[in-house]
Design a protein around this motif. Structure first.
Motif, PDB file in Angstrom:
ATOM      1  N   ALA A 217       0.814  -1.212   0.000  1.00  0.00           N
ATOM      2  CA  ALA A 217       0.000   0.000   0.000  1.00  0.00           C
ATOM      3  C   ALA A 217       0.848   1.263   0.000  1.00  0.00           C
ATOM      4  CB  ALA A 217      -0.944  -0.007   1.202  1.00  0.00           C
ATOM      5  N   ALA A 218       2.014   1.216   0.633  1.00  0.00           N
ATOM      6  CA  ALA A 218       2.875   2.401   0.720  1.00  0.00           C
ATOM      7  C   ALA A 218       3.423   2.825  -0.642  1.00  0.00           C
ATOM      8  CB  ALA A 218       4.022   2.143   1.690  1.00  0.00           C
ATOM      9  N   PHE A 219       3.376   1.931  -1.609  1.00  0.00           N
ATOM     10  CA  PHE A 219       3.890   2.212  -2.952  1.00  0.00           C
ATOM     11  C   PHE A 219       2.904   3.017  -3.786  1.00  0.00           C
ATOM     12  CE2 PHE A 219       4.255   0.199  -7.373  1.00  0.00           C
ATOM     13  CZ  PHE A 219       5.259   1.068  -7.801  1.00  0.00           C
ATOM     14  N   ALA A 220       1.624   2.996  -3.428  1.00  0.00           N
ATOM     15  CA  ALA A 220       0.573   3.568  -4.279  1.00  0.00           C
ATOM     16  C   ALA A 220       0.768   5.053  -4.589  1.00  0.00           C
ATOM     17  CB  ALA A 220      -0.795   3.320  -3.650  1.00  0.00           C
ATOM     18  N   PRO A 221       1.082   5.922  -3.624  1.00  0.00           N
ATOM     19  CA  PRO A 221       1.232   7.348  -3.967  1.00  0.00           C
ATOM     20  C   PRO A 221       2.375   7.613  -4.952  1.00  0.00           C
ATOM     21  CG  PRO A 221       0.906   7.079  -1.604  1.00  0.00           C
ATOM     22  CD  PRO A 221       1.146   5.710  -2.153  1.00  0.00           C
ATOM     23  N   PHE A 222       3.505   6.952  -4.781  1.00  0.00           N
ATOM     24  CA  PHE A 222       4.628   7.164  -5.700  1.00  0.00           C
ATOM     25  C   PHE A 222       4.316   6.574  -7.068  1.00  0.00           C
ATOM     26  CE2 PHE A 222       8.804   5.885  -7.499  1.00  0.00           C
ATOM     27  CZ  PHE A 222       9.375   7.148  -7.604  1.00  0.00           C
ATOM     28  N   ARG A 223       3.618   5.458  -7.090  1.00  0.00           N
ATOM     29  CA  ARG A 223       3.237   4.877  -8.382  1.00  0.00           C
ATOM     30  C   ARG A 223       2.351   5.849  -9.159  1.00  0.00           C
ATOM     31  NH1 ARG A 223       0.134  -0.397  -7.623  1.00  0.00           N
ATOM     32  NH2 ARG A 223      -1.436   1.093  -6.893  1.00  0.00           N
ATOM     33  N   ALA A 224       1.388   6.474  -8.477  1.00  0.00           N
ATOM     34  CA  ALA A 224       0.505   7.438  -9.140  1.00  0.00           C
ATOM     35  C   ALA A 224       1.302   8.636  -9.649  1.00  0.00           C
ATOM     36  CB  ALA A 224      -0.587   7.898  -8.172  1.00  0.00           C
ATOM     37  N   TRP A 225       2.250   9.122  -8.847  1.00  0.00           N
ATOM     38  CA  TRP A 225       3.096  10.241  -9.278  1.00  0.00           C
ATOM     39  C   TRP A 225       3.920   9.850 -10.496  1.00  0.00           C
ATOM     40  CZ3 TRP A 225       8.430  10.810  -9.689  1.00  0.00           C
ATOM     41  CH2 TRP A 225       8.900  12.121  -9.855  1.00  0.00           C
ATOM     42  N   SER A 226       4.489   8.646 -10.472  1.00  0.00           N
ATOM     43  CA  SER A 226       5.333   8.173 -11.574  1.00  0.00           C
ATOM     44  C   SER A 226       4.531   8.044 -12.864  1.00  0.00           C
ATOM     45  CB  SER A 226       5.960   6.826 -11.209  1.00  0.00           C
ATOM     46  OG  SER A 226       6.732   6.925 -10.024  1.00  0.00           O
ATOM     47  N   GLU A 227       3.319   7.549 -12.761  1.00  0.00           N
ATOM     48  CA  GLU A 227       2.468   7.435 -13.942  1.00  0.00           C
ATOM     49  C   GLU A 227       2.165   8.810 -14.523  1.00  0.00           C
ATOM     50  OE1 GLU A 227      -0.808   5.308 -12.330  1.00  0.00           O
ATOM     51  OE2 GLU A 227       0.113   3.322 -12.600  1.00  0.00           O
ATOM     52  N   ALA A 228       1.908   9.777 -13.640  1.00  0.00           N
ATOM     53  CA  ALA A 228       1.637  11.142 -14.097  1.00  0.00           C
ATOM     54  C   ALA A 228       2.865  11.767 -14.753  1.00  0.00           C
ATOM     55  CB  ALA A 228       1.170  12.001 -12.925  1.00  0.00           C
ATOM     56  N   GLN A 229       4.051  11.320 -14.348  1.00  0.00           N
ATOM     57  CA  GLN A 229       5.297  11.816 -14.934  1.00  0.00           C
ATOM     58  C   GLN A 229       5.604  11.171 -16.287  1.00  0.00           C
ATOM     59  OE1 GLN A 229       8.018  13.919 -13.411  1.00  0.00           O
ATOM     60  NE2 GLN A 229       6.265  14.663 -12.267  1.00  0.00           N
ATOM     61  N   GLY A 230       4.842  10.146 -16.638  1.00  0.00           N
ATOM     62  CA  GLY A 230       5.082   9.449 -17.893  1.00  0.00           C
ATOM     63  C   GLY A 230       6.250   8.490 -17.837  1.00  0.00           C
ATOM     64  N   ALA A 231       6.489   7.879 -16.680  1.00  0.00           N
ATOM     65  CA  ALA A 231       7.629   6.973 -16.511  1.00  0.00           C
ATOM     66  C   ALA A 231       7.563   5.806 -17.484  1.00  0.00           C
ATOM     67  CB  ALA A 231       7.659   6.444 -15.074  1.00  0.00           C
ATOM     68  N   ALA A 232       8.726   5.464 -18.038  1.00  0.00           N
ATOM     69  CA  ALA A 232       8.796   4.310 -18.933  1.00  0.00           C
ATOM     70  C   ALA A 232       8.568   3.015 -18.165  1.00  0.00           C
ATOM     71  CB  ALA A 232      10.148   4.288 -19.640  1.00  0.00           C
ATOM     72  N   ARG A 233       9.164   2.955 -16.965  1.00  0.00           N
ATOM     73  CA  ARG A 233       9.021   1.767 -16.119  1.00  0.00           C
ATOM     74  C   ARG A 233       8.902   2.212 -14.660  1.00  0.00           C
ATOM     75  NH1 ARG A 233      14.250  -1.385 -18.302  1.00  0.00           N
ATOM     76  NH2 ARG A 233      15.030   0.717 -17.956  1.00  0.00           N
ATOM     77  N   ILE A 234       8.088   1.479 -13.903  1.00  0.00           N
ATOM     78  CA  ILE A 234       7.861   1.796 -12.494  1.00  0.00           C
ATOM     79  C   ILE A 234       7.981   0.506 -11.706  1.00  0.00           C
ATOM     80  CG2 ILE A 234       6.286   2.826 -10.815  1.00  0.00           C
ATOM     81  CD1 ILE A 234       4.792   4.073 -13.244  1.00  0.00           C
ATOM     82  N   ALA A 235       8.717   0.539 -10.592  1.00  0.00           N
ATOM     83  CA  ALA A 235       8.888  -0.672  -9.785  1.00  0.00           C
ATOM     84  C   ALA A 235       8.809  -0.337  -8.304  1.00  0.00           C
ATOM     85  CB  ALA A 235      10.233  -1.336 -10.101  1.00  0.00           C
ATOM     86  N   ASP A 236       8.316  -1.297  -7.542  1.00  0.00           N
ATOM     87  CA  ASP A 236       8.311  -1.150  -6.092  1.00  0.00           C
ATOM     88  C   ASP A 236       9.517  -1.871  -5.499  1.00  0.00           C
ATOM     89  OD1 ASP A 236       7.767  -3.876  -6.096  1.00  0.00           O
ATOM     90  OD2 ASP A 236       5.751  -3.706  -5.264  1.00  0.00           O
ATOM     91  N   GLY A 237       9.639  -1.872  -4.175  1.00  0.00           N
ATOM     92  CA  GLY A 237      10.818  -2.399  -3.510  1.00  0.00           C
ATOM     93  C   GLY A 237      10.732  -3.851  -3.067  1.00  0.00           C
ATOM     94  N   LEU A 238       9.735  -4.592  -3.546  1.00  0.00           N
ATOM     95  CA  LEU A 238       9.658  -5.991  -3.141  1.00  0.00           C
ATOM     96  C   LEU A 238      10.881  -6.766  -3.621  1.00  0.00           C
ATOM     97  CD1 LEU A 238       7.902  -8.038  -1.643  1.00  0.00           C
ATOM     98  CD2 LEU A 238       6.836  -8.614  -3.823  1.00  0.00           C
ATOM     99  N   GLY A 239      11.362  -6.436  -4.821  1.00  0.00           N
ATOM    100  CA  GLY A 239      12.567  -7.096  -5.331  1.00  0.00           C
ATOM    101  C   GLY A 239      13.795  -6.766  -4.512  1.00  0.00           C
ATOM    102  N   MET A 240      13.850  -5.544  -3.963  1.00  0.00           N
ATOM    103  CA  MET A 240      14.955  -5.176  -3.078  1.00  0.00           C
ATOM    104  C   MET A 240      14.913  -6.008  -1.806  1.00  0.00           C
ATOM    105  SD  MET A 240      15.786  -1.466  -1.385  1.00  0.00           S
ATOM    106  CE  MET A 240      16.898  -1.313   0.033  1.00  0.00           C
ATOM    107  N   LEU A 241      13.707  -6.216  -1.261  1.00  0.00           N
ATOM    108  CA  LEU A 241      13.558  -7.055  -0.074  1.00  0.00           C
ATOM    109  C   LEU A 241      14.122  -8.451  -0.333  1.00  0.00           C
ATOM    110  CD1 LEU A 241      12.262  -7.525   2.798  1.00  0.00           C
ATOM    111  CD2 LEU A 241      10.244  -8.347   1.562  1.00  0.00           C
ATOM    112  N   VAL A 242      13.776  -9.021  -1.479  1.00  0.00           N
ATOM    113  CA  VAL A 242      14.262 -10.358  -1.824  1.00  0.00           C
ATOM    114  C   VAL A 242      15.762 -10.318  -2.117  1.00  0.00           C
ATOM    115  CG1 VAL A 242      14.058 -12.236  -3.502  1.00  0.00           C
ATOM    116  CG2 VAL A 242      12.007 -11.078  -2.668  1.00  0.00           C
ATOM    117  N   GLY A 243      16.234  -9.251  -2.753  1.00  0.00           N
ATOM    118  CA  GLY A 243      17.652  -9.143  -3.083  1.00  0.00           C
ATOM    119  C   GLY A 243      18.538  -9.035  -1.856  1.00  0.00           C
TER     120      GLY A 243
END
Length: 269
Positions: A217-243
């Motif tokens: 849920a904490a990712f939702a505000p940044f995801r919305a901002w990134s979409e509005a910015q026209g980001a080519a790709r958007i990712a959350d930190g779940l992969g960082m947790l696993v990494g």
């Protein structure tokens, strides 16, 4: 059987047991891994008890990542620079403290194909999470690395602390107006309150990528901002947790879990 655990308070929500169970199956390792809740005032005694009980390694989560440093027999250079420990490795004398957050972050950027070398990188926030990722970000040779915060003092302190490793440009959020970046990394805690840091207009360059250290849920505000910015790709930190967990597993077992996509997909299910 070798025993491992994650310690923190609260700890029931931790995904670490599920992650390390999958690593063990992938690499044909036999081990046990559990979640252990420890109150801050009990940390010194419990760490001694876990060492005496033969635990081979521990992951450390909130609120212990800073306090545990003083209880380690030795601490790695990268943990010292990060100002926090998230991984404990058993030695005969006591615990060796390390920090695998930055390594996990870079592993995930590589997995996603989010390049750093030669790109303008903006990191939003200047707290403990940022300290953990600055060393590997600098090592990845960005064209420019900017750390931005609401006030200038924390970014300036980080720029001075990491000066031996490379150049960090300290900025306030408001002073970013008119700039464009190829990679924007959100390391603020605003998303946990359902908010996005107040930023001045467009900041992302054409074809730019956005990455949030948070997930869920904490990712939702940044995801919305990134979409509005026209980001080519958007990712959350779940992969960082696993990494970062994979880096800890490698330090403990000497084996590299290399099927991280499968673990991440399972967690998302």
């Amino acid at each position: 059987m070798d025993r491992y655990a994650v310690i923190g308070q609260p700890i029931a929500h931790s995904r670490s047991p599920a992650i390390h169970a999958q690593f063990a199956r992938q690499t044909d390792q036999v081990l046990s891994y559990e979640a252990i809740e420890i109150a801050p005032d009990a940390l010194p005694a419990r760490l001694q008890a876990l060492h005496a009980a033969g635990y081979r390694g521990l992951n450390v989560t909130l609120p212990h990542k800073v306090a545990v440093m003083a209880l380690c027999e030795t601490v790695s250079g990268r943990a010292q620079r990060a100002g926090a420990v998230n991984t404990l490795i058993r030695t005969d004398q006591g615990w060796h403290g390390d920090n695998t957050d930055g390594e996990g972050f870079i592993r995930d950027l590589q997995r996603l194909g989010f390049g750093v070398a030669g790109r303008r990188v903006l990191v939003l926030g200047a707290g403990g999470a940022v300290r953990g990722i600055l060393e590997p970000l600098l090592a990845a040779a960005p064209a420019e690395l900017v750390v931005s915060n609401r006030n200038p003092w924390k970014p300036e302190a980080l720029a001075e602390a990491f000066k031996p490793l490379g150049t960090i440009v300290p900025r306030t959020h408001l002073s970013l107006k008119g700039d464009r970046y190829d990679l924007v990394v959100n390391a603020t805690a605003a998303g946990h309150s359902g908010r996005m840091a107040a930023l001045p207009g467009p900041l992302l360059a054409r074809g730019g990528d956005c990455y949030d250290l948070s997930y869920g849920a904490a990712f939702a505000p940044f995801r919305a901002w990134s979409e509005a910015q026209g980001a080519a790709r958007i990712a959350d930190g779940l992969g960082m947790l696993v990494g970062q967990a994979a880096a800890a597993f490698e330090a403990w077992r000497g084996v590299v879990p290399d099927r991280l996509d499968a673990v991440i997909a399972r967690l998302r299910e």
